[in-house]
Design a protein around this motif. Structure first.
Motif, PDB file in Angstrom:
ATOM      1  N   ARG A 165       0.904  -1.111  -0.041  1.00 33.76           N
ATOM      2  CA  ARG A 165      -0.124  -0.013  -0.108  1.00 33.76           C
ATOM      3  C   ARG A 165       0.826   1.111  -0.001  1.00 33.76           C
ATOM      4  O   ARG A 165       1.902   1.403   0.693  1.00 33.76           O
ATOM      5  CB  ARG A 165      -0.882  -0.067   1.149  1.00 33.76           C
ATOM      6  CG  ARG A 165      -2.033  -0.817   1.300  1.00 33.76           C
ATOM      7  CD  ARG A 165      -2.764  -0.920   2.531  1.00 33.76           C
ATOM      8  NE  ARG A 165      -4.188  -1.525   2.542  1.00 33.76           N
ATOM      9  CZ  ARG A 165      -4.696  -2.053   3.587  1.00 33.76           C
ATOM     10  NH1 ARG A 165      -3.978  -2.059   4.631  1.00 33.76           N
ATOM     11  NH2 ARG A 165      -5.800  -2.419   3.253  1.00 33.76           N
ATOM     12  N   MET A 166       0.553   2.218  -0.948  1.00 37.87           N
ATOM     13  CA  MET A 166       1.518   3.454  -0.912  1.00 37.87           C
ATOM     14  C   MET A 166       0.547   4.523  -0.981  1.00 37.87           C
ATOM     15  O   MET A 166      -0.090   4.599  -2.399  1.00 37.87           O
ATOM     16  CB  MET A 166       2.329   3.176  -1.921  1.00 37.87           C
ATOM     17  CG  MET A 166       3.295   4.407  -2.052  1.00 37.87           C
ATOM     18  SD  MET A 166       4.762   4.276  -3.281  1.00 37.87           S
ATOM     19  CE  MET A 166       5.481   2.976  -2.400  1.00 37.87           C
ATOM     20  N   ALA A 167       0.058   5.346  -0.228  1.00 41.81           N
ATOM     21  CA  ALA A 167      -0.858   6.502  -0.234  1.00 41.81           C
ATOM     22  C   ALA A 167       0.127   7.676  -1.133  1.00 41.81           C
ATOM     23  O   ALA A 167       1.122   7.773  -1.252  1.00 41.81           O
ATOM     24  CB  ALA A 167      -1.110   7.137   0.867  1.00 41.81           C
ATOM     25  N   LEU A 168      -0.838   8.317  -2.087  1.00 42.09           N
ATOM     26  CA  LEU A 168      -0.143   9.484  -2.882  1.00 42.09           C
ATOM     27  C   LEU A 168       0.027  10.546  -1.828  1.00 42.09           C
ATOM     28  O   LEU A 168      -0.719  10.688  -0.861  1.00 42.09           O
ATOM     29  CB  LEU A 168      -1.189   9.851  -3.614  1.00 42.09           C
ATOM     30  CG  LEU A 168      -1.428   9.044  -4.983  1.00 42.09           C
ATOM     31  CD1 LEU A 168      -2.535   9.420  -5.777  1.00 42.09           C
ATOM     32  CD2 LEU A 168      -0.192   9.128  -5.902  1.00 42.09           C
ATOM     33  N   PRO A 169       1.063  11.136  -2.143  1.00 49.45           N
ATOM     34  CA  PRO A 169       1.526  12.367  -0.790  1.00 49.45           C
ATOM     35  C   PRO A 169       0.827  13.635  -0.735  1.00 49.45           C
ATOM     36  O   PRO A 169      -0.134  13.816  -1.580  1.00 49.45           O
ATOM     37  CB  PRO A 169       2.927  12.875  -1.385  1.00 49.45           C
ATOM     38  CG  PRO A 169       2.941  12.585  -2.960  1.00 49.45           C
ATOM     39  CD  PRO A 169       1.943  11.205  -3.033  1.00 49.45           C
ATOM     40  N   PRO A 170       0.849  13.878   0.570  1.00 46.02           N
ATOM     41  CA  PRO A 170      -0.083  15.204   0.860  1.00 46.02           C
ATOM     42  C   PRO A 170       0.081  16.375  -0.186  1.00 46.02           C
ATOM     43  O   PRO A 170      -0.960  17.332  -0.302  1.00 46.02           O
ATOM     44  CB  PRO A 170       0.356  15.775   2.290  1.00 46.02           C
ATOM     45  CG  PRO A 170       1.622  15.100   2.342  1.00 46.02           C
ATOM     46  CD  PRO A 170       1.744  13.983   1.614  1.00 46.02           C
ATOM     47  N   TRP A 171       1.148  16.589  -0.852  1.00 44.18           N
ATOM     48  CA  TRP A 171       1.222  17.914  -1.897  1.00 44.18           C
ATOM     49  C   TRP A 171       0.025  17.232  -2.941  1.00 44.18           C
ATOM     50  O   TRP A 171      -0.071  18.271  -3.863  1.00 44.18           O
ATOM     51  CB  TRP A 171       2.571  18.043  -2.507  1.00 44.18           C
ATOM     52  CG  TRP A 171       3.518  16.946  -2.635  1.00 44.18           C
ATOM     53  CD1 TRP A 171       4.243  16.352  -2.039  1.00 44.18           C
ATOM     54  CD2 TRP A 171       3.432  16.315  -3.999  1.00 44.18           C
ATOM     55  NE1 TRP A 171       4.776  15.272  -2.558  1.00 44.18           N
ATOM     56  CE2 TRP A 171       4.390  15.144  -3.742  1.00 44.18           C
ATOM     57  CE3 TRP A 171       2.816  16.358  -5.139  1.00 44.18           C
ATOM     58  CZ2 TRP A 171       4.879  14.188  -4.991  1.00 44.18           C
ATOM     59  CZ3 TRP A 171       3.196  15.529  -6.044  1.00 44.18           C
ATOM     60  CH2 TRP A 171       4.206  14.585  -6.104  1.00 44.18           C
ATOM     61  N   HIS A 172      -0.210  16.159  -3.308  1.00 43.22           N
ATOM     62  CA  HIS A 172      -0.872  15.613  -4.381  1.00 43.22           C
ATOM     63  C   HIS A 172      -2.621  15.677  -3.738  1.00 43.22           C
ATOM     64  O   HIS A 172      -3.378  16.195  -4.466  1.00 43.22           O
ATOM     65  CB  HIS A 172      -0.654  14.135  -4.657  1.00 43.22           C
ATOM     66  CG  HIS A 172      -1.085  13.711  -6.092  1.00 43.22           C
ATOM     67  ND1 HIS A 172      -0.312  13.725  -7.082  1.00 43.22           N
ATOM     68  CD2 HIS A 172      -2.389  13.240  -6.424  1.00 43.22           C
ATOM     69  CE1 HIS A 172      -0.907  13.351  -8.206  1.00 43.22           C
ATOM     70  NE2 HIS A 172      -2.414  13.073  -7.856  1.00 43.22           N
ATOM     71  N   TYR A 173      -2.658  15.067  -2.667  1.00 40.86           N
ATOM     72  CA  TYR A 173      -4.010  15.105  -2.052  1.00 40.86           C
ATOM     73  C   TYR A 173      -3.833  15.558  -0.657  1.00 40.86           C
ATOM     74  O   TYR A 173      -3.349  14.904   0.511  1.00 40.86           O
ATOM     75  CB  TYR A 173      -4.703  13.873  -1.994  1.00 40.86           C
ATOM     76  CG  TYR A 173      -5.215  13.289  -3.180  1.00 40.86           C
ATOM     77  CD1 TYR A 173      -6.068  14.108  -4.046  1.00 40.86           C
ATOM     78  CD2 TYR A 173      -4.616  12.245  -3.886  1.00 40.86           C
ATOM     79  CE1 TYR A 173      -6.564  13.700  -5.462  1.00 40.86           C
ATOM     80  CE2 TYR A 173      -4.992  11.966  -5.157  1.00 40.86           C
ATOM     81  CZ  TYR A 173      -5.835  12.602  -5.785  1.00 40.86           C
ATOM     82  OH  TYR A 173      -6.296  12.244  -7.331  1.00 40.86           O
ATOM     83  N   PRO A 174      -4.081  16.863  -0.246  1.00 44.18           N
ATOM     84  CA  PRO A 174      -3.769  17.477   1.093  1.00 44.18           C
ATOM     85  C   PRO A 174      -4.410  16.658   2.135  1.00 44.18           C
ATOM     86  O   PRO A 174      -5.395  15.972   2.241  1.00 44.18           O
ATOM     87  CB  PRO A 174      -4.309  18.981   1.087  1.00 44.18           C
ATOM     88  CG  PRO A 174      -4.361  19.192  -0.524  1.00 44.18           C
ATOM     89  CD  PRO A 174      -4.608  18.059  -0.965  1.00 44.18           C
ATOM     90  N   GLU A 175      -3.724  16.518   3.354  1.00 48.40           N
ATOM     91  CA  GLU A 175      -4.307  15.933   4.431  1.00 48.40           C
ATOM     92  C   GLU A 175      -5.544  16.196   4.958  1.00 48.40           C
ATOM     93  O   GLU A 175      -5.802  17.574   5.070  1.00 48.40           O
ATOM     94  CB  GLU A 175      -3.205  15.726   5.672  1.00 48.40           C
ATOM     95  CG  GLU A 175      -1.866  14.914   5.409  1.00 48.40           C
ATOM     96  CD  GLU A 175      -0.840  14.886   6.639  1.00 48.40           C
ATOM     97  OE1 GLU A 175      -1.339  15.342   7.531  1.00 48.40           O
ATOM     98  OE2 GLU A 175       0.092  14.280   6.258  1.00 48.40           O
TER      99      GLU A 175
END
Length: 364
Positions: A165-175
């Motif tokens: 599992r690897m979430a897209l980073p917060p600069w892609h989808y803000p927390e």
């Protein structure tokens, strides 16, 4: 050279990942010419520009001021797009924006307002509409080949265990907002939300399910969608387990594809190809959208349908060609901001349903 013969000048903002695939596809187009590229990474944009003979910029405002462009394609992460759309609209350039259009429906609606006020066309990158297998399937559905559509479904369940599992980073989808992995409900499933409505000509009227929140632990995601024609849509995503497909269930993939392992260029056997199932009252379709294959099952048995056109990633070329034709002829985009907003409205309804454990109608 006549205006009809002149290739439209395209500037691209964002040349990482999928942006490079767009660039390679655009270079095969007879309708457009990529003349300028912009990316915050100076080395990346310089390399991409050198490969295609385009001008390189690290700031989109500099590109807009320096270049005479007909179309600007915005391929940056969704969280960054509203401000860029505002600047491009103010510069009077036609815009194609990648999916999802933004991270909130409100931002997408503001994009639509800004472009309408500036009088510039805004096209939503619903690229699945340009995949040959989906285009042919839509024609079969419209012709009544499978009767009334009752169920549409797609799932991606696999991976290499929880560590994959690897979430897209917060600069892609803000927390705190919508998010998850590249093969999850938001970054991938948004294609299917649009495709289900497009295949059937029937919008989503209610939704329930659960989606991953950016910054939170990743879980299984799902959505149940009700379409206006009475059909049900089903999406299921989990990339932190292992696949259960058997070897013989694979396909030779003619087209490029994406899965938990990343990007696959195509032209090889694929053990777990993505597919869309469409069931009707007289038959059913199995759409291998990236593998470039289509099967029809009915009372006469199962048979493969011959497809015309080139597989992925050529759908990006087909998409820009279609938009270039609309821009050249002063036509409203077929895949417009309304489609992107509708997809985000459904996503927000799914998330609201998950938070409240109820079925929620998308806001119009």
């Amino acid at each position: 050279m006549s205006n009809e013969a002149r290739r439209l000048r395209v500037g691209m903002i964002g040349v990482g990942g999928v942006g490079r695939l767009h660039l390679e596809a655009y270079r095969r187009s007879a309708a457009v010419e990529v003349t300028a590229l912009c990316d915050a990474d100076p080395e990346r944009v310089a390399d991409a520009a050198a490969a295609c003979g385009a001008a390189a910029y690290t700031g989109h405002r500099d590109m807009l001021m320096s270049e005479s462009l007909d179309i600007v394609c915005i391929l940056t992460p969704p969280a960054s797009r509203l401000g860029i759309v505002a600047d491009v609209a103010a510069a009077g350039r036609a815009i194609l924006v990648e999916k999802p259009m933004a991270t909130t429906r409100a931002d997408a609606e503001e994009m639509r307002r800004l472009c309408a006020a500036a009088g510039v066309p805004l096209s939503y990158g619903a690229s699945y509409r340009h995949l040959p297998a989906l285009k042919h399937a839509r024609g079969l559905i419209a012709a009544g080949a499978i009767g009334d559509v009752t169920l549409l479904r797609e799932d991606f369940v696999g991976g290499r265990g929880p560590s994959s599992r690897m979430a897209l980073p917060p600069w892609h989808y803000p927390e705190g907002g919508i998010g998850g992995s590249g093969m999850g409900l938001v970054d991938h499933g948004v294609h299917l939300i649009d495709a289900f409505a497009w295949l059937t000509g029937s919008p989503v009227t209610w939704a329930s399910g659960r989606g991953n929140v950016s910054g939170a632990p990743l879980e299984t995601e799902y959505a149940i969608l009700g379409l206006a024609n009475g059909a049900t849509g089903h999406l299921l995503y989990e990339d932190g387990t292992w696949p259960t497909q058997l070897p013989a269930e694979g396909q030779f993939s003619w087209g490029a594809s994406w899965d938990v392992d990343g990007y696959h260029p195509g032209g090889a056997w694929q053990a777990h190809p993505g597919s869309i199932h469409v069931h009707g009252t007289r038959g059913a379709l199995r759409i291998f959208h990236y593998a470039h294959a289509l099967y029809l099952s009915d009372a006469e048995g199962t048979r493969q349908i011959t497809l015309e056109g080139d597989p992925a990633p050529d759908h990006f070329r087909a998409q820009i060609d279609a938009f270039a034709c609309e821009v050249r002829n002063g036509l409203a985009p077929t895949s417009n901001a309304d489609a992107g907003i509708a997809a985000l409205a459904v996503l927000e309804a799914i998330y609201a349903s998950g938070a409240r454990n109820i079925r929620v109608e998308p806001q119009s």
